[in-house]
Design an enzyme around this catalytic site. Structure first.
Site, mmCIF file in Angstrom:
data_model
loop_
_atom_site.group_PDB
_atom_site.id
_atom_site.type_symbol
_atom_site.label_atom_id
_atom_site.label_comp_id
_atom_site.label_asym_id
_atom_site.label_seq_id
_atom_site.Cartn_x
_atom_site.Cartn_y
_atom_site.Cartn_z
ATOM 1 N N ASP A 1 0.819 -1.206 0.000
ATOM 2 C CA ASP A 1 0.000 0.000 0.000
ATOM 3 C C ASP A 1 0.860 1.266 0.000
ATOM 4 O OD1 ASP A 1 -2.298 -1.602 0.209
ATOM 5 O OD2 ASP A 1 -2.139 -1.650 2.393
ATOM 6 N N TYR B 1 6.389 -10.192 6.963
ATOM 7 C CA TYR B 1 6.197 -8.759 7.183
ATOM 8 C C TYR B 1 6.622 -8.398 8.605
ATOM 9 C CZ TYR B 1 3.381 -7.955 2.949
ATOM 10 O OH TYR B 1 2.947 -7.813 1.654
#
Length: 248
Positions: free
Chosen positions: A53, A111
């Site tokens: 994003d 992540y």
């Protein structure tokens, strides 16, 4: 002869509108495609392991493209880094099989989310941390991270996506999910088979709610029930999130 090239890249996502090409906006994919197309002297499409994003960073994003140019691998990396914005760097380049696809062939991704717990966030950390100096039981935050391990339906942790119309499964397997303290930093790292839009940021937002005493493990598990019909959250800011690595 056509060559399939795999690249590993690192980027500071602060000034970009995410990975995916968007008309009129600066994106990572757009920057890489522009550079490799200039080198190849014709349009080249670049496929990534997944979309990050706007504002999300990467230590080890993976992408691939096909070119005819015979340029040696070492020189290709140098040329791309010379042409790319300073916030994007190609770390590794290798030639791979023609059928390699960075998304479809990925086995796991990792992540990391970083939270600054100190009262004052240093200016050089502010673009890469969620500043959260407020009261929170860090042990509860850490325990909440363990709830996500295993195969679950993460619909409650996913933002709306244009791919929803395809009816794909939102079941994912989390291999490891843990948090620890490093000075003023609270670090969360998660490794899984794949991730949905905003999923990691929603996991973090939910763990913060657990740390604040607003959620317990039982209520978090309830969010993982298929068809639960409610959304988790709130969504943690993008700036604290890093794509660490992609495994093949």
């Amino acid at each position: 002869m056509a060559r399939r090239i795999k690249i590993t890249l690192s980027y500071d996502g602060t000034g970009f509108h995410g990975w995916q090409v968007q008309p009129g906006l600066d994106t990572i994919q757009g920057a890489v495609e522009a550079v490799i197309s200039e080198i190849e002297e014709k349009r080249v499409d670049v496929a990534g392991s997944g979309r990050t994003d706007a504002g999300v960073h990467a230590l080890g994003q993976v992408a691939a493209f096909t070119i005819d140019n015979p340029i040696p691998i070492y020189n290709l990396r140098k040329a791309m880094n010379r042409l790319l914005p300073a916030a994007v760097r190609i770390i590794e380049v290798e030639e791979v099989a023609a059928e390699f696809h960075p998304r479809f062939n990925a086995r796991a991704k990792t992540y990391e989310y970083r939270i600054w717990r100190g009262e004052v966030c240093p200016p050089f950390e502010r673009l890469y941390m969620r500043h959260f100096p407020y009261p929170m039981d860090v042990e509860r935050f850490m325990r909440a991270s363990q709830v996500f391990v295993g195969e679950h339906d993460f619909t409650a942790f996913a933002a709306s996506d244009e791919k929803d119309a395809l009816g794909g499964s939102k079941v994912r397997t989390i291999f490891d999910s843990r948090a620890w303290i490093d000075g003023n930093r609270l670090i969360y790292r998660v490794r899984g088979s794949g991730f949905l839009k905003h999923m990691v940021r929603n996991l973090v937002g939910t763990m913060i709610e657990a740390g604040k005493g607003n959620l317990d493990a039982e209520r978090i598990r309830a969010l993982l029930d298929p068809g639960v019909g409610i959304k988790a959250g709130p969504t943690a800011p993008a700036r604290g999130l890093f794509l660490v690595s992609v495994e093949y």
